[in-house]
Design an enzyme around this catalytic site. Structure first.
Site, short mmCIF file in Angstrom:
data_model
loop_
_atom_site.label_atom_id
_atom_site.label_comp_id
_atom_site.label_asym_id
_atom_site.label_seq_id
_atom_site.Cartn_x
_atom_site.Cartn_y
_atom_site.Cartn_z
CB THR A 59 -0.97 0.00 1.21
OG1 THR A 59 -1.78 -1.17 1.13
CG2 THR A 59 -1.85 1.23 1.21
CB CYS A 60 3.87 2.18 1.94
SG CYS A 60 3.20 1.66 3.53
CG HIS A 61 6.51 0.53 -3.68
ND1 HIS A 61 7.64 1.32 -3.67
CD2 HIS A 61 6.51 -0.12 -4.88
CE1 HIS A 61 8.31 1.14 -4.81
NE2 HIS A 61 7.64 0.29 -5.55
#
Length: 171
Positions: A59-61
C-alpha cells in the site's frame, strides 16, 4: 488509537535520519552518507509530512507515496516548502526507496528510528503480530511554523485521510 497531537499544538522536537539526495545517488552503486534532520529546520516553513508503516510495502509503495510525487507541483503552488515521507525503516532503506521511485530532492525520505517521534504524537502502531515490531502509523500532518494545522490517522489500511488529495484539500 487516536493521535495525542492536535490541531493548534506545536509539534514536539524530533530528529530523523536521512540520506540527502545528491546526483551521485542516481548511480545505484552509491549509498550516500546518512545525516540527521531536526524538526527545528522547519521553523517558519509550511511542511507536509505523511507517514507509512514501511518502505516498499504494497500500500505504501503503490498507493500512498506515488500521488505525492505526481502532485508535487500542486503542493508547491499551495505554498508548501517541504514534503517528507516518514517511516521506521533505517536511512539507507528510505534512501533506496526514494531512489527507486524517483524522489530525488522533491520529497525527503526520513527515518523515524523505532517510530520514536511518531510515538510521541500518538501515531505509532504495533505490528509485532506480523513480526514488524513498532512502526509509524499511516498518517498525515500539515505544519505551519511548527504548528499543527492538520493531523489525520488512517482508520484502516487504505489511503484516505493521509493521501495526497486529502492533504491538498486542507492546504
Amino acid at each position: 488509537m487516536a493521535p495525542t497531537i492536535k490541531v493548534g499544538d506545536t509539534v514536539p522536537k524530533g530528529t530523523f535520519g536521512y540520506v540527502p539526495y545528491v546526483p551521485e545517488l542516481d548511480d545505484h552503486t552509491a549509498c550516500g552518507i546518512p545525516t540527521t534532520l531536526s524538526t527545528d529546520a522547519w521553523k517558519g516553513k509550511k511542511v507536509v509530512i505523511f507517514s507509512v508503516p514501511g518502505a516498499f510495502t504494497p500500500t505504501c509503495h503503490v498507493n500512498h507515496l506515488p500521488p505525492y510525487l505526481e502532485k508535487f507541483d500542486e503542493f508547491k503552488a499551495k505554498g508548501v516548502d517541504v514534503i517528507a515521507v516518514v517511516a521506521a525503516n533505517d536511512p539507507f532503506v528510505m534512501s533506496g526507496w526514494g531512489r527507486i521511485v524517483g524522489l530525488k530532492d522533491k520529497i525527503l525520505a526520513l527515518s523515524d528510528p523505532n517510530a520514536d517521534w511518531s510515538k510521541s504524537l500518538g501515531l505509532s502502531v504495533d505490528l509485532s503480530k506480523l513480526n514488524f515490531g513498532t512502526r509509524t502509523a499511516r498518517y498525515a500532518i500539515i505544519l505551519d511554523d511548527l504548528v499543527v494545522k492538520y493531523v489525520e490517522l488512517e482508520p484502516g489500511s487504505e489511503v484516505t485521510v493521509s493521501g495526497a488529495d486529502a492533504v491538498l484539500a486542507k492546504l
